[in-house]
Design a protein around this motif. Structure first.
Motif, PDB file in Angstrom:
ATOM      1  N   THR A   1     -11.975  -1.373   2.883  1.00 32.06           N
ATOM      2  CA  THR A   1     -11.363  -0.699   1.917  1.00 32.06           C
ATOM      3  C   THR A   1     -11.751   0.652   1.873  1.00 32.06           C
ATOM      4  O   THR A   1     -11.258   1.586   1.603  1.00 32.06           O
TER       5      THR A   1
ATOM      6  N   SER B   1       0.573   7.746   5.984  1.00 33.42           N
ATOM      7  CA  SER B   1      -0.280   7.422   7.119  1.00 33.42           C
ATOM      8  C   SER B   1       0.099   7.033   8.351  1.00 33.42           C
ATOM      9  O   SER B   1      -0.315   7.565   9.314  1.00 33.42           O
TER      10      SER B   1
ATOM     11  N   THR C   1      -7.956  -6.289   8.817  1.00 28.86           N
ATOM     12  CA  THR C   1      -6.885  -5.071   8.395  1.00 28.86           C
ATOM     13  C   THR C   1      -5.841  -5.083   9.678  1.00 28.86           C
ATOM     14  O   THR C   1      -6.196  -4.953  10.635  1.00 28.86           O
TER      15      THR C   1
ATOM     16  N   HIS D   1      -5.693   3.106   8.229  1.00 35.26           N
ATOM     17  CA  HIS D   1      -5.320   4.293   8.477  1.00 35.26           C
ATOM     18  C   HIS D   1      -5.598   4.425  10.322  1.00 35.26           C
ATOM     19  O   HIS D   1      -4.814   4.796  11.003  1.00 35.26           O
TER      20      HIS D   1
ATOM     21  N   THR E   1     -13.468   2.528   4.058  1.00 43.99           N
ATOM     22  CA  THR E   1     -13.466   3.540   5.100  1.00 43.99           C
ATOM     23  C   THR E   1     -11.806   3.652   5.639  1.00 43.99           C
ATOM     24  O   THR E   1     -11.538   4.191   6.627  1.00 43.99           O
ATOM     25  N   GLU E   2     -10.955   3.058   4.782  1.00 42.03           N
ATOM     26  CA  GLU E   2      -9.544   3.462   5.152  1.00 42.03           C
ATOM     27  C   GLU E   2      -9.241   2.829   6.364  1.00 42.03           C
ATOM     28  O   GLU E   2      -8.593   3.581   7.232  1.00 42.03           O
TER      29      GLU E   2
ATOM     30  N   LYS F   1       0.136   4.390   0.481  1.00 41.71           N
ATOM     31  CA  LYS F   1      -0.225   5.498   1.381  1.00 41.71           C
ATOM     32  C   LYS F   1       0.277   4.989   2.740  1.00 41.71           C
ATOM     33  O   LYS F   1       0.226   5.826   3.676  1.00 41.71           O
TER      34      LYS F   1
ATOM     35  N   GLY G   1      -2.724  -2.913   5.624  1.00 40.46           N
ATOM     36  CA  GLY G   1      -3.885  -2.974   4.623  1.00 40.46           C
ATOM     37  C   GLY G   1      -4.759  -4.325   5.099  1.00 40.46           C
ATOM     38  O   GLY G   1      -4.487  -5.088   5.880  1.00 40.46           O
TER      39      GLY G   1
ATOM     40  N   ASP H   1       0.888  -1.246  -0.126  1.00 39.98           N
ATOM     41  CA  ASP H   1      -0.036   0.052  -0.076  1.00 39.98           C
ATOM     42  C   ASP H   1       0.882   1.409   0.271  1.00 39.98           C
ATOM     43  O   ASP H   1       1.762   1.459   0.980  1.00 39.98           O
TER      44      ASP H   1
END
Length: 224
Positions: free
Chosen positions: A183, A59, A132, A189, A185-186, A55, A122, A53
């Motif tokens: 996925t 993050s 996650t 993070h 709603t992230e 990000k 992730g 990922d």
């Protein structure tokens, strides 16, 4: 001696062996170098991302200042640090981690630098579950000497303490729904915030309390 008694004793011995082995792995951390250095400020470097990922690095970085500040340290503002690196042509975390400690101290005047590596970040989908996970390790380095003062690792999952009592069909449906929700709603993070707290807050086997904390110098009472 009956068969049931022999089995009970064998189970007790195995349980005790497992307990002792588990305790043996929890070796006290050697904080002698940390105490000699007595750092007051921390420069957090952008984490190196080993996950797929893209990000993940920034993050996780966005969560690092709070637990370190709560532990009693001055933390250099991550946005300012990032801009300084960019102005000097350093954009990739791997390049930044390769800068020698003495140079980092010359530029920022920090006592220490925190090097973070993200190993998982992730949502992963399996047949009966979808979770996650964010996992990372870190080390705190004295910028005067280049010595590692502390190192640790932590992870977190959004499926912690959940029970699956919905039957096979229910578990399959829940796994599919969880993957979509995670996925959209992230969740990565969100979980990164939990991992950063576990990794960077002063605690047993974590960093020592810094000079801005009311618990500074009281680590000995906690056996550290």
């Amino acid at each position: 001696m009956s068969q049931s008694i022999r089995l009970f004793k064998l189970a007790a011995v195995l349980l005790l062996a497992t307990f002792v082995t588990g305790c043996a792995t929890q070796k006290p951390y050697d904080y002698s170098a940390f105490k000699r250095s007595n750092p007051k400020s921390i420069l957090v470097l952008p984490p190196v991302n080993k996950s797929p990922d893209i990000k993940a690095s920034y993050s996780f970085l966005s969560y690092t200042s709070y637990p370190l500040a709560e532990s009693g340290y001055y933390v250099f503002p991550v946005a300012v640090v990032d801009e300084v690196f960019r102005q000097n042509g350093l954009n990739a975390p791997e390049e930044i981690h390769a800068v020698v400690p003495a140079k980092l101290r010359e530029i920022f005047g920090a006592d220490t630098a925190l090097y973070i590596e993200i190993t998982q970040y992730g949502t992963r989908y399996m047949v009966l579950s979808s979770d996650t996970i964010v996992a990372a390790n870190a080390k705190l380095v004295d910028l005067k000497t280049g010595e590692t003062l502390w190192s640790g690792a932590a992870s977190a999952s959004n499926n912690e303490n959940q029970n699956n009592n919905n039957g096979l069909i229910g578990m399959l449906v829940k796994a599919a729904i969880d993957q979509i929700v995670n996925t959209l709603t992230e969740q990565g993070h969100v979980v990164a915030g939990i991992t950063s707290q576990r990794l960077l807050l002063a605690r047993p086997y974590g960093v020592l309390y810094g000079p801005r904390s009311p618990y500074y110098g009281k680590d000995e009472a906690a056996g550290r």
